[in-house]
Write a protein that holds these residues in place. Sequence first.
Motif, short mmCIF file in Angstrom:
data_model
loop_
_atom_site.label_atom_id
_atom_site.label_comp_id
_atom_site.label_asym_id
_atom_site.label_seq_id
_atom_site.Cartn_x
_atom_site.Cartn_y
_atom_site.Cartn_z
N GLN A 51 0.84 -1.19 0.00
CA GLN A 51 0.00 0.00 0.00
C GLN A 51 0.88 1.24 0.00
O GLN A 51 1.98 1.23 0.55
CB GLN A 51 -0.91 0.02 1.24
CG GLN A 51 -1.84 -1.17 1.33
CD GLN A 51 -2.72 -1.12 2.55
OE1 GLN A 51 -3.64 -0.28 2.63
NE2 GLN A 51 -2.45 -1.98 3.51
N ALA A 52 0.35 2.32 -0.57
CA ALA A 52 1.13 3.55 -0.65
C ALA A 52 1.52 4.07 0.73
O ALA A 52 2.62 4.61 0.91
CB ALA A 52 0.33 4.61 -1.41
N ARG A 53 0.65 3.90 1.71
CA ARG A 53 0.96 4.42 3.04
C ARG A 53 2.10 3.68 3.72
O ARG A 53 2.66 4.16 4.71
CB ARG A 53 -0.29 4.39 3.92
CG ARG A 53 -0.80 3.00 4.27
CD ARG A 53 -1.89 3.07 5.34
NE ARG A 53 -2.40 1.76 5.70
CZ ARG A 53 -3.52 1.24 5.23
NH1 ARG A 53 -4.24 1.93 4.35
NH2 ARG A 53 -3.93 0.04 5.61
N ASP A 54 2.45 2.51 3.21
CA ASP A 54 3.57 1.75 3.80
C ASP A 54 4.93 2.24 3.34
O ASP A 54 5.95 1.88 3.92
CB ASP A 54 3.45 0.26 3.43
CG ASP A 54 2.19 -0.37 3.98
OD1 ASP A 54 1.70 0.10 5.03
OD2 ASP A 54 1.69 -1.34 3.35
N VAL A 55 4.94 3.06 2.28
CA VAL A 55 6.21 3.45 1.66
C VAL A 55 6.82 4.65 2.39
O VAL A 55 6.15 5.69 2.53
CB VAL A 55 5.99 3.81 0.18
CG1 VAL A 55 7.32 4.18 -0.48
CG2 VAL A 55 5.33 2.65 -0.56
N PRO A 56 8.05 4.53 2.86
CA PRO A 56 8.71 5.68 3.50
C PRO A 56 9.04 6.76 2.48
O PRO A 56 9.19 6.47 1.28
CB PRO A 56 9.98 5.08 4.10
CG PRO A 56 10.28 3.88 3.23
CD PRO A 56 8.93 3.35 2.82
N ASN A 57 9.14 7.98 2.94
CA ASN A 57 9.45 9.09 2.04
C ASN A 57 10.93 9.18 1.71
O ASN A 57 11.33 9.97 0.85
CB ASN A 57 8.98 10.41 2.65
CG ASN A 57 7.47 10.53 2.65
OD1 ASN A 57 6.81 10.05 1.73
ND2 ASN A 57 6.93 11.12 3.69
N GLU A 58 11.75 8.42 2.41
CA GLU A 58 13.19 8.43 2.13
C GLU A 58 13.79 7.12 2.61
O GLU A 58 13.19 6.38 3.39
CB GLU A 58 13.87 9.61 2.84
CG GLU A 58 13.69 9.61 4.34
CD GLU A 58 14.31 10.83 4.99
OE1 GLU A 58 14.60 10.75 6.19
OE2 GLU A 58 14.51 11.85 4.31
N GLY A 59 14.98 6.83 2.11
CA GLY A 59 15.67 5.61 2.51
C GLY A 59 15.34 4.44 1.60
O GLY A 59 14.17 4.08 1.42
N CYS A 60 16.38 3.87 1.01
CA CYS A 60 16.22 2.74 0.10
C CYS A 60 16.45 1.47 0.90
O CYS A 60 17.55 0.90 0.91
CB CYS A 60 17.23 2.89 -1.05
SG CYS A 60 16.72 2.11 -2.58
N LEU A 61 15.40 1.01 1.60
CA LEU A 61 15.56 -0.03 2.61
C LEU A 61 14.76 -1.29 2.31
O LEU A 61 14.56 -2.12 3.19
CB LEU A 61 15.16 0.52 3.99
CG LEU A 61 15.90 1.78 4.44
CD1 LEU A 61 15.30 2.32 5.74
CD2 LEU A 61 17.38 1.49 4.62
N GLY A 62 14.26 -1.42 1.07
CA GLY A 62 13.54 -2.62 0.68
C GLY A 62 12.06 -2.41 0.51
O GLY A 62 11.37 -3.25 -0.08
N ILE A 63 11.51 -1.32 1.05
CA ILE A 63 10.09 -1.02 0.89
C ILE A 63 9.95 -0.01 -0.25
O ILE A 63 10.16 1.19 -0.08
CB ILE A 63 9.48 -0.46 2.19
CG1 ILE A 63 9.70 -1.44 3.34
CG2 ILE A 63 7.99 -0.18 2.00
CD1 ILE A 63 9.22 -0.92 4.68
N GLY A 64 9.68 -0.50 -1.42
CA GLY A 64 9.59 0.36 -2.61
C GLY A 64 10.91 0.66 -3.27
O GLY A 64 10.95 1.18 -4.38
N CYS A 65 12.00 0.32 -2.59
CA CYS A 65 13.34 0.60 -3.13
C CYS A 65 14.35 -0.29 -2.42
O CYS A 65 14.29 -0.46 -1.19
CB CYS A 65 13.69 2.07 -2.91
SG CYS A 65 15.33 2.56 -3.51
N CYS A 66 15.26 -0.86 -3.17
CA CYS A 66 16.32 -1.68 -2.56
C CYS A 66 17.64 -1.43 -3.29
O CYS A 66 17.66 -0.99 -4.44
CB CYS A 66 15.98 -3.17 -2.60
SG CYS A 66 15.88 -3.88 -4.26
N GLN A 67 18.73 -1.70 -2.60
CA GLN A 67 20.07 -1.53 -3.17
C GLN A 67 20.95 -2.69 -2.73
O GLN A 67 20.80 -3.23 -1.63
CB GLN A 67 20.71 -0.22 -2.73
CG GLN A 67 20.07 1.01 -3.34
CD GLN A 67 20.81 2.29 -3.01
OE1 GLN A 67 21.22 2.51 -1.88
NE2 GLN A 67 20.97 3.15 -4.01
#
Length: 315
Positions: A158-174
């Motif tokens: 869900q959109a509300r689960d996504v943090p506004n920053e930090g590539c930590l695996g929720i919507g973004c990973c590195q």
Amino acid sequence: MILEHLMIFMFIIPLTMAVGTFDGSTTNNTNIAKPNCPTGCGNITVPYPFGIGTDCSLNRKFNLTCNTSFEPPRLFVGGLRIYNISDSELRVFTTLSYKCYNQRGVTNEYLIGWSNLAGFYTFSVKNKFTVVGCDDYALITGTNGGDFSSGCFGLCRQARDVPNEGCLGIGCCQTAIPKGLSYYNITMNSLKNHSEVLSFNECSYGFLVEEGRFEFGGVTDLSSDYRDFHSKIRSTMTVVLDWVIESEGKCANEVNECKGNSSCYDVDGGGYRCKCNEGYEGNPYLHPGCQGQSHTHTHTYDSVLIIIHYYNDNT
């Protein structure tokens, strides 16, 4: 009657004076490129062994192209646009892979990214493989003297689960890449073709980027038009490339490219570079080599004596 009063104050005030001396040599600030060769392209300095044009570089590995059809002109190595050049690295703008899905779960836009440095350079371990998406896993494969494969998941429901920053695996990973990587290919995959996140995330993205450069924008990035996101990443995100003189060469070889007042040092993974000796500066690859620096000596005085005269008329 006039009385004269003499007041003496001793203030403890650090006072620094810089005295310049010159060591007898002249630093040649024009010792950047070979004679009659361009020293830059647009706002980027191009130091030898790199060069623009015929006979301006050490060899074809360091031959660059200045495209003057842009304003300001843009510098390229192969098809990669250069951001800057240092004594051990090139920074170039990254390439991007993406896949977008429609309401039927069918891919309607996609671009598969890859890059081959043809053995001339290698991707630095300062880079991170980055995936942006909520229903995605991506693989990066390549060669670094052997076969390499890695990847990571970008997941959220869900959109509300996504943090506004930090590539930590929720919507973004590195994830990291190995040293010596000279070629890579990115493969994008989705778990459910974005069917459960399509309302805020139609596309997934995969790219290599210098660590700390990319700041994940949360739902704003996930829901942005793929053309806007692609343009932003391609025009602002950089990848670090390592460069050496002769990837198979060593300082112990009978001949190297280090000129006067410079030293050769071997690079882990193969090849060598040159650097100016202590007390010298300039271009160690270009005749006559490094030149002497001017030095500044600093002296600090611990106190200042201030004498104040004043008169007091007392009749």
